[in-house]
Design an enzyme around this catalytic site. Structure first.
Site, PDB file in Angstrom:
ATOM      1  N   TYR A   1       0.939  -1.191  -0.175  1.00 32.26           N
ATOM      2  CA  TYR A   1      -0.147   0.014   0.017  1.00 32.26           C
ATOM      3  C   TYR A   1       0.969   1.215   0.065  1.00 32.26           C
ATOM      4  O   TYR A   1       0.415   2.069  -0.405  1.00 32.26           O
ATOM      5  CB  TYR A   1      -1.034   0.001   1.081  1.00 32.26           C
ATOM      6  CG  TYR A   1      -2.256   0.843   1.071  1.00 32.26           C
ATOM      7  CD1 TYR A   1      -3.012   0.570  -0.174  1.00 32.26           C
ATOM      8  CD2 TYR A   1      -2.621   1.963   1.874  1.00 32.26           C
ATOM      9  CE1 TYR A   1      -4.083   1.562  -0.382  1.00 32.26           C
ATOM     10  CE2 TYR A   1      -3.609   2.644   1.619  1.00 32.26           C
ATOM     11  CZ  TYR A   1      -4.210   2.688   0.571  1.00 32.26           C
ATOM     12  OH  TYR A   1      -5.570   3.150   0.281  1.00 32.26           O
TER      13      TYR A   1
ATOM     14  N   LYS B   1      -3.533   8.457   2.733  1.00 31.97           N
ATOM     15  CA  LYS B   1      -4.567   8.381   3.379  1.00 31.97           C
ATOM     16  C   LYS B   1      -4.495   8.929   4.878  1.00 31.97           C
ATOM     17  O   LYS B   1      -5.522   9.407   5.352  1.00 31.97           O
ATOM     18  CB  LYS B   1      -5.050   6.896   3.400  1.00 31.97           C
ATOM     19  CG  LYS B   1      -5.690   6.310   2.092  1.00 31.97           C
ATOM     20  CD  LYS B   1      -6.672   6.868   1.544  1.00 31.97           C
ATOM     21  CE  LYS B   1      -7.428   6.276   0.399  1.00 31.97           C
ATOM     22  NZ  LYS B   1      -8.288   6.916  -0.165  1.00 31.97           N
TER      23      LYS B   1
HETATM   24  P1  NAD Z   1     -12.320   2.853  -8.211  1.00 31.39           P
HETATM   25  O1  NAD Z   1     -11.352   2.773  -9.151  1.00 31.39           O
HETATM   26  O2  NAD Z   1     -13.817   2.511  -8.756  1.00 31.39           O
HETATM   27  O3  NAD Z   1     -12.475   4.605  -7.902  1.00 31.39           O
HETATM   28  C1  NAD Z   1     -11.340   5.503  -8.038  1.00 31.39           C
HETATM   29  C2  NAD Z   1     -11.761   6.711  -8.567  1.00 31.39           C
HETATM   30  O4  NAD Z   1     -10.746   7.544  -8.754  1.00 31.39           O
HETATM   31  C3  NAD Z   1     -12.135   6.379 -10.212  1.00 31.39           C
HETATM   32  O5  NAD Z   1     -13.397   6.807 -10.367  1.00 31.39           O
HETATM   33  C4  NAD Z   1     -11.269   7.159 -10.898  1.00 31.39           C
HETATM   34  O6  NAD Z   1     -11.541   7.804 -12.071  1.00 31.39           O
HETATM   35  C5  NAD Z   1     -10.962   8.350  -9.963  1.00 31.39           C
HETATM   36  N1  NAD Z   1      -9.871   9.217  -9.984  1.00 31.39           N
HETATM   37  C6  NAD Z   1      -8.451   8.813  -9.860  1.00 31.39           C
HETATM   38  N2  NAD Z   1      -7.644   9.834 -10.473  1.00 31.39           N
HETATM   39  C7  NAD Z   1      -8.592  11.156 -10.691  1.00 31.39           C
HETATM   40  C8  NAD Z   1      -8.237  12.166 -10.894  1.00 31.39           C
HETATM   41  N3  NAD Z   1      -7.259  13.039 -11.235  1.00 31.39           N
HETATM   42  N4  NAD Z   1      -9.492  13.131 -11.101  1.00 31.39           N
HETATM   43  C9  NAD Z   1     -10.985  12.740 -10.730  1.00 31.39           C
HETATM   44  N5  NAD Z   1     -11.001  11.423 -10.459  1.00 31.39           N
HETATM   45  C10 NAD Z   1      -9.931  10.496 -10.405  1.00 31.39           C
HETATM   46  O7  NAD Z   1     -12.160   2.479  -6.919  1.00 31.39           O
HETATM   47  P2  NAD Z   1     -12.702   2.437  -5.696  1.00 31.39           P
HETATM   48  O8  NAD Z   1     -12.039   1.253  -4.899  1.00 31.39           O
HETATM   49  O9  NAD Z   1     -14.191   2.489  -5.476  1.00 31.39           O
HETATM   50  O10 NAD Z   1     -12.195   3.552  -4.820  1.00 31.39           O
HETATM   51  C11 NAD Z   1     -12.738   4.690  -4.337  1.00 31.39           C
HETATM   52  C12 NAD Z   1     -12.055   5.377  -2.868  1.00 31.39           C
HETATM   53  O11 NAD Z   1     -12.354   4.183  -2.013  1.00 31.39           O
HETATM   54  C13 NAD Z   1     -10.675   5.649  -3.122  1.00 31.39           C
HETATM   55  O12 NAD Z   1     -10.400   6.966  -2.271  1.00 31.39           O
HETATM   56  C14 NAD Z   1     -10.132   4.335  -2.559  1.00 31.39           C
HETATM   57  O13 NAD Z   1      -8.875   4.679  -2.049  1.00 31.39           O
HETATM   58  C15 NAD Z   1     -10.893   4.000  -1.333  1.00 31.39           C
HETATM   59  N6  NAD Z   1     -11.122   2.615  -0.655  1.00 31.39           N
HETATM   60  C16 NAD Z   1     -11.059   1.455  -1.664  1.00 31.39           C
HETATM   61  C17 NAD Z   1     -10.992   0.282  -0.963  1.00 31.39           C
HETATM   62  C18 NAD Z   1     -10.959  -0.742  -1.928  1.00 31.39           C
HETATM   63  O14 NAD Z   1     -10.612  -1.914  -1.344  1.00 31.39           O
HETATM   64  N7  NAD Z   1     -11.392  -1.006  -2.989  1.00 31.39           N
HETATM   65  C19 NAD Z   1     -10.781   0.198   0.392  1.00 31.39           C
HETATM   66  C20 NAD Z   1     -10.933   1.455   1.161  1.00 31.39           C
HETATM   67  C21 NAD Z   1     -10.835   2.661   0.555  1.00 31.39           C
HETATM   68  O1  0WE Z   2      -6.929   2.839  -1.980  1.00 27.95           O
HETATM   69  C1  0WE Z   2      -6.860   1.843  -2.584  1.00 27.95           C
HETATM   70  C2  0WE Z   2      -6.300   1.812  -4.059  1.00 27.95           C
HETATM   71  C3  0WE Z   2      -5.912   3.183  -4.523  1.00 27.95           C
HETATM   72  C4  0WE Z   2      -5.281   3.156  -5.823  1.00 27.95           C
HETATM   73  C5  0WE Z   2      -5.192   1.999  -6.703  1.00 27.95           C
HETATM   74  C6  0WE Z   2      -4.484   2.190  -7.869  1.00 27.95           C
HETATM   75  C7  0WE Z   2      -4.461   0.971  -8.939  1.00 27.95           C
HETATM   76  C8  0WE Z   2      -4.134   1.503 -10.296  1.00 27.95           C
HETATM   77  C9  0WE Z   2      -4.291   4.063  -5.909  1.00 27.95           C
HETATM   78  N1  0WE Z   2      -3.608   4.184  -7.165  1.00 27.95           N
HETATM   79  C10 0WE Z   2      -3.616   3.256  -8.101  1.00 27.95           C
HETATM   80  N2  0WE Z   2      -2.793   3.511  -8.987  1.00 27.95           N
HETATM   81  C11 0WE Z   2      -2.979   2.602 -10.368  1.00 27.95           C
HETATM   82  O2  0WE Z   2      -2.231   2.642 -11.322  1.00 27.95           O
HETATM   83  N3  0WE Z   2      -7.298   0.526  -1.912  1.00 27.95           N
HETATM   84  C12 0WE Z   2      -7.763   0.676  -0.593  1.00 27.95           C
HETATM   85  C13 0WE Z   2      -7.308  -0.688  -2.566  1.00 27.95           C
HETATM   86  C14 0WE Z   2      -6.171  -1.329  -2.232  1.00 27.95           C
HETATM   87  O3  0WE Z   2      -4.855  -1.113  -2.912  1.00 27.95           O
HETATM   88  C15 0WE Z   2      -3.722  -1.787  -2.316  1.00 27.95           C
HETATM   89  C16 0WE Z   2      -4.399  -2.545  -1.540  1.00 27.95           C
HETATM   90  C17 0WE Z   2      -5.711  -2.265  -1.010  1.00 27.95           C
HETATM   91  C18 0WE Z   2      -6.689  -2.822  -0.298  1.00 27.95           C
HETATM   92  C19 0WE Z   2      -2.391  -1.742  -2.735  1.00 27.95           C
HETATM   93  C20 0WE Z   2      -1.756  -2.872  -2.065  1.00 27.95           C
HETATM   94  C21 0WE Z   2      -2.072  -3.487  -1.008  1.00 27.95           C
HETATM   95  C22 0WE Z   2      -3.489  -3.501  -0.594  1.00 27.95           C
END
Ligand code: NAD
Ligand code: 0WE
Length: 267
Positions: A157, A164
């Protein structure tokens, strides 16, 4: 009558129907909110328009959060369509792919650090500032999405954990900045969910498996579960809550040693 009836919400962060922002949009729509959406680039425009259409919205506006201009025109246009805004949903994060594998100190770069913090943390303050101008006198609320990698180290991460941590501090300082105007600011710390942001993450499946074993509920959480909490936090039902990070992770963060390792794993 839904508990968000009469509220207007802007949702940033839909990339697919797996997105957490999509779970939030569905919950808010179900509870009676009127919705608007933003998308970062032309590639995602069509998809976001389709999602918006399904929830009865035709307000779909461009906003790459790295651009002050685009943030400015997003809220300018929104102010022309609506006489005010009640809810801002920030579900946006990004770090360059190379930052998210291997050991933190091997992966981190000056530029990766800057990009991750700019897109994943500063953007909430930037959008929050602009949104607040449309929220005066309306019990506004903002919510962002975070991950426990802010508090504890997690393999891969890396710089996102620092971003975060910054985002969570941003929640507290934004809550202080906006409390006097009756605007609340909160974060949701979600458990891992298979979304686009999780696809391509090395060992994500293994980490999800660990999470499922350790968390008291014994399973992953869903975008619907996160959506329901976001809807609640942005509703008047949560009028006493601000500056808070609420975990929607099946209890994962509350566990010291999982029962699984004492009784489950041996069988
Ligand atoms: P997702 O890929 O569906 O959403 C991420 C979004 O970020 C996308 O819609 C992308 O277009 C947007 N984004 C990235 N760069 C951008 C920019 N320059 N301008 C505008 N938008 C931009 O994935 P998700 O998992 O739904 O992620 C949403 C949020 O939830 C993130 O903050 C992520 O860190 C957080 N989150 C995700 C998880 C997980 O396991 N999926 C867990 C905890 C928190
Ligand atoms: O916040 C996240 C992921 C956010 C994210 C994901 C990507 C993938 C594609 C940010 N930047 C990028 N850049 C890319 O090019 N999560 C909470 C999901 C997530 O990501 C991990 C996790 C988990 C959970 C990465 C490593 C280990 C665990």
């Amino acid at each position: 009558m839904g508990f968000l009836t009469g509220k207007r919400a802007l949702i940033a962060g839909i990339a697919s129907t797996r997105s957490i922002a999509w779970g939030i949009a569905q919950a808010m729509h179900r509870e009676g909110a009127e919705l608007a959406f933003s998308y970062p680039n032309d590639k995602l425009k069509g998809r976001v328009e389709k999602c918006a259409g399904e929830l009865g919205s035709d307000i779909v506006l461009p906003c790459d959060v790295t651009s002050d201009e685009e943030i400015g025109s997003l809220f300018l246009t929104l102010g022309e369509r609506w006489d005010g805004l009640d809810i801002l949903v920030h579900s946006v994060a990004f770090a360059p792919a190379g930052e998210l594998e291997g050991l933190y100190l091997d992966a981190v770069t000056r530029d990766g650090f800057r990009v991750a913090h700019e897109i994943s943390s500063y953007s909430f303050a930037a959008m929050g500032k602009a949104a607040a101008a449309l929220m005066d006198g309306r019990n506004g609320a903002m919510v962002t999405l975070t991950y426990i990698g802010s508090m504890r180290s997690m393999p891969g991460y890396n710089v996102m954990g620092l971003a975060k941590a910054s985002l969570e501090a941003n929640v507290r300082y934004m809550a202080q900045s906006l409390g006097g105007r009756g605007i609340r600011v909160n974060g949701i710390s979600s458990g891992p969910i298979r979304t686009l942001a999780a696809s391509g993450i090395k060992n994500f499946k293994t980490m999800l498996g660990h999470f499922e074993h350790v968390s008291p509920l014994g399973r992953a959480v869903t975008i619907e579960e996160v959506g329901n909490v976001a809807a609640f936090l942005c509703s008047d039902l949560a009028s006493g809550i601000t500056g808070e990070i609420t975990y929607v992770d099946g209890g994962f963060n509350t566990v010291g040693i999982s029962d699984y390792f004492v009784s489950g794993a041996a069988e």
